[in-house]
Design a protein around this motif. Structure first.
Motif, short mmCIF file in Angstrom:
data_model
loop_
_atom_site.label_atom_id
_atom_site.label_comp_id
_atom_site.label_asym_id
_atom_site.label_seq_id
_atom_site.Cartn_x
_atom_site.Cartn_y
_atom_site.Cartn_z
N LYS A 1 0.56 -1.08 -0.04
CA LYS A 1 0.01 -0.12 -0.03
C LYS A 1 0.80 1.14 0.06
O LYS A 1 0.25 2.46 -0.20
N ARG A 2 2.31 1.08 0.30
CA ARG A 2 3.05 2.32 0.26
C ARG A 2 4.13 1.84 -0.40
O ARG A 2 4.66 0.44 -0.48
N ALA A 3 4.99 2.65 -0.92
CA ALA A 3 6.44 2.41 -1.35
C ALA A 3 7.33 3.55 -1.16
O ALA A 3 6.86 4.79 -1.15
N TYR A 4 8.38 3.30 -0.95
CA TYR A 4 9.64 4.50 -0.56
C TYR A 4 10.64 4.42 -1.75
O TYR A 4 11.12 3.53 -1.95
N LEU A 5 10.83 5.49 -2.36
CA LEU A 5 11.72 5.88 -3.38
C LEU A 5 12.88 6.49 -2.87
O LEU A 5 12.99 7.72 -2.61
N ILE A 6 13.97 5.70 -2.39
CA ILE A 6 15.33 6.14 -1.87
C ILE A 6 16.30 6.41 -3.07
O ILE A 6 16.93 5.42 -3.52
N SER A 7 16.57 7.87 -3.08
CA SER A 7 17.26 8.28 -4.09
C SER A 7 19.02 8.16 -3.57
O SER A 7 19.11 8.42 -2.41
N VAL A 8 19.97 7.49 -4.31
CA VAL A 8 21.14 7.28 -3.95
C VAL A 8 22.13 8.61 -4.78
O VAL A 8 21.85 8.46 -6.01
N PRO A 9 22.85 9.51 -4.13
CA PRO A 9 23.30 10.52 -4.64
C PRO A 9 24.28 9.67 -5.64
O PRO A 9 25.29 9.19 -5.38
N ARG A 10 24.51 10.35 -6.81
CA ARG A 10 25.43 9.97 -7.88
C ARG A 10 26.79 9.91 -7.47
O ARG A 10 27.61 9.44 -8.07
N ASP A 11 27.28 11.16 -6.72
CA ASP A 11 28.42 11.41 -6.55
C ASP A 11 28.83 10.86 -5.02
O ASP A 11 29.88 11.02 -4.35
N LEU A 12 28.26 9.50 -4.25
CA LEU A 12 28.32 9.01 -3.20
C LEU A 12 29.48 8.31 -3.27
O LEU A 12 29.81 7.32 -4.04
N LEU A 13 30.64 8.67 -2.32
CA LEU A 13 31.84 7.91 -2.30
C LEU A 13 31.40 6.59 -1.40
O LEU A 13 31.06 6.52 -0.57
N ASP B 1 22.41 18.22 -6.52
CA ASP B 1 22.19 16.92 -7.05
C ASP B 1 20.75 16.57 -6.18
O ASP B 1 20.03 15.65 -6.50
N TYR B 2 20.69 17.18 -4.80
CA TYR B 2 19.63 16.50 -4.16
C TYR B 2 18.11 17.10 -4.44
O TYR B 2 17.26 16.40 -4.55
N GLY B 3 18.26 18.35 -5.29
CA GLY B 3 17.09 18.87 -5.87
C GLY B 3 16.93 17.84 -7.12
O GLY B 3 15.62 17.67 -7.39
N ARG B 4 17.91 17.46 -7.57
CA ARG B 4 17.78 16.61 -8.86
C ARG B 4 17.05 15.33 -8.46
O ARG B 4 16.27 14.83 -9.26
N PRO C 1 27.96 16.86 0.80
CA PRO C 1 29.06 17.24 -0.03
C PRO C 1 30.35 17.35 0.50
O PRO C 1 30.35 18.18 1.64
N GLU C 2 31.43 17.01 -0.02
CA GLU C 2 32.78 17.09 0.36
C GLU C 2 33.91 17.04 -0.72
O GLU C 2 33.68 16.08 -1.34
N THR C 3 34.86 17.82 -0.48
CA THR C 3 35.97 17.88 -1.42
C THR C 3 36.92 17.19 -0.93
O THR C 3 37.77 17.65 0.01
N ILE C 4 37.45 16.00 -1.69
CA ILE C 4 38.74 15.06 -1.24
C ILE C 4 39.84 15.32 -2.36
O ILE C 4 39.46 14.88 -3.34
N ASP C 5 40.92 15.59 -2.06
CA ASP C 5 41.97 15.77 -3.21
C ASP C 5 41.42 16.23 -4.31
O ASP C 5 41.68 15.81 -5.63
N GLU C 6 40.70 17.63 -4.08
CA GLU C 6 40.08 18.31 -5.22
C GLU C 6 39.39 17.81 -6.08
O GLU C 6 38.95 18.43 -7.10
N VAL C 7 38.66 16.57 -5.44
CA VAL C 7 37.23 16.04 -6.28
C VAL C 7 36.20 16.35 -5.31
O VAL C 7 36.24 15.90 -4.16
N SER C 8 35.17 16.51 -5.88
CA SER C 8 33.84 16.59 -5.30
C SER C 8 33.31 15.31 -5.05
O SER C 8 32.84 14.95 -6.09
N TYR C 9 32.77 15.04 -3.76
CA TYR C 9 32.06 13.94 -3.45
C TYR C 9 30.84 14.14 -2.78
O TYR C 9 30.67 15.24 -2.23
N VAL C 10 29.96 13.20 -2.44
CA VAL C 10 29.09 13.12 -1.24
C VAL C 10 29.34 12.24 -0.57
O VAL C 10 29.81 11.01 -0.76
N VAL C 11 29.45 12.46 0.86
CA VAL C 11 29.74 11.60 1.98
C VAL C 11 28.60 11.25 2.59
O VAL C 11 27.88 12.01 3.13
N LEU C 12 28.66 9.90 3.13
CA LEU C 12 27.38 9.50 3.94
C LEU C 12 27.62 9.91 5.22
O LEU C 12 28.66 9.81 6.00
N ASP C 13 26.56 10.26 5.79
CA ASP C 13 26.32 10.51 7.18
C ASP C 13 25.92 9.37 8.10
O ASP C 13 25.54 8.22 7.52
#
Length: 313
Positions: A76-88, A198-201, A272-284
C-alpha cells in the motif's frame, strides 16, 4: 464453452505479446540477490536509469539515476530512496578485470562495463554499502521514457525554483505546468543551477515517477487498445528487468494496487565534501540508520523521525 475458450486464448496471446516486449537480463550480482522473493512480504528493488543512447553499450556510460524502491508488506506504500550519484563508496572487483577501489557510486556502472554487467557491479556495490539483498532490478533508458511520457499525453510537473538547462538553454520558470517527454526529461536531469544541487535533482526525478503514475491513472487506456499497445511497447523498449525468478505478470498484479499517493521520496543523509580536489558526497551517520531501517522494515518510523530527508510526492 467455445466463447470461454476463445477468451482464455485471447488473454494468453495478449500476455505473451506484452510479456515479450520487456527485455530480461541478469542485473543482480549473486551477492546482491535475495535467495527467494516472497511477493506477500517486504520487497526491495534496484532501479537504475542510464544515460546511454540508443545503440550504445560501451563502458563509457554512467548510471544517471539510482533508486532503491522499498515496498513494505501489503504493497500500500512504496519508498523511493535516491542514491546520490557522487556518493563515495567502496566498489568491489569486477569479472572484467577492474580491481575495485573507492570512487563515486555512479562510476560502478562504468567500471563494470556498462549494460547488464555494469548494473551487476552497481548492485554488488550497493549490497556492500547497505547490507541489502534485492528482489529484482530494472535498467531504464531514461531517454526512452520520453516516448512513454508523450504517449501518456504529457505530465504535470511543478517547478519549485527557476532553473536553466545546461543541455538546451531552456529556462524552467516556477509553477505547475504541462510538460511533454522532451521537456520533462530535460528538467529532471538538471542539477547545476539548483540551490541544493543533486539533492534537488533527486527530488525532481522522484516527482517525475509520481507524475507518470498520476497520468497513467487518469488515462483510461483500456478504451484505447491501439494507444495501450503503443504505450506498453514503449515501456518495454525502455526496460531491461530482472525479477529474481518471479513471473512478470505476478509482480504486476502484486503492485497494481499501489496508489500514486502511496509514494514517498527519501534522500540518504549525506553531505558534499571535496577530497583531493574532487567533489564527492559522503554518507552521514543517518545514512547507516536509514539502511538499518530498510533491513529491519522500520522505514515508516524512520521517515517520521527524519522529515528533513523526506519528500512528499
Amino acid at each position: 464453452m467455445l466463447l470461454a475458450g476463445a477468451a482464455v486464448a485471447a488473454i494468453e496471446i495478449l500476455h505473451r505479446r506484452y510479456d515479450g516486449a520487456v527485455a530480461r537480463g541478469t542485473l543482480l550480482d549473486p551477492s546482491a540477490r535475495r535467495d527467494r522473493t516472497d511477493l506477500d512480504g517486504t520487497l526491495n528493488y534496484l532501479l537504475v536509469g542510464s544515460d546511454r543512447r540508443p545503440g550504445e553499450s560501451g563502458p563509457d556510460q554512467r548510471s544517471d539515476t539510482i533508486l532503491l524502491v522499498h515496498v513494505p508488506a501489503g504493497t500500500k506504500r512504496a519508498y523511493l530512496i535516491s542514491v546520490p550519484r557522487d556518493l563515495l563508496v567502496s566498489i568491489p572487483p569486477a569479472p572484467n578485470g577492474y580491481g575495485g577501489g573507492s570512487d563515486k557510486i555512479n562510476s560502478a556502472y562504468e567500471h563494470g562495463g556498462g549494460g547488464e554487467a555494469g548494473v551487476r557491479l552497481l548492485s554488488a556495490t550497493l549490497a556492500r554499502l547497505t547490507g541489502l539483498r534485492f528482489d529484482g532490478a530494472a535498467l531504464v533508458d531514461f531517454a526512452g521514457l520520453r516516448q512513454v511520457v508523450d504517449l501518456l499525453g504529457g505530465i504535470r510537473m511543478c517547478v519549485d525554483t527557476p532553473v536553466r538547462s545546461i543541455h538546451t538553454g531552456r529556462l524552467f520558470e516556477p509553477g505547475c505546468q504541462q510538460m511533454d517527454g522532451t521537456r520533462a526529461l530535460d528538467y529532471v536531469r538538471q542539477r547545476y543551477d539548483l540551490p541544493d544541487g543533486d539533492y534537488g535533482r533527486q527530488r525532481h526525478q522522484q516527482q517525475l515517477l509520481r507524475a507518470m503514475l498520476d497520468r497513467a491513472g487518469e488515462t483510461n487506456l483500456r478504451d484505447d487498445p491501439v494507444r495501450l499497445d503503443r504505450l506498453i511497447r514503449a515501456v518495454g523498449a525502455s526496460l531491461t528487468v530482472d525479477t529474481n525468478g518471479v513471473p512478470l505478470q505476478d509482480l504486476a498484479l502484486t503492485l497494481r494496487g499501489l496508489p500514486p499517493d502511496g509514494l514517498t521520496g527519501v534522500q540518504i543523509p549525506s553531505h558534499p565534501e571535496t577530497i583531493d580536489e574532487v567533489s564527492y558526497v559522503v554518507l552521514d551517520d543517518g545514512g547507516d540508520q536509514l539502511f538499518a531501517a530498510v533491513r529491519g522494515t522500520r522505514v515508516p518510523g524512520w521517515v517520521t523521525a527524519n522529515p528533513r530527508w523526506v519528500t512528499r510526492l
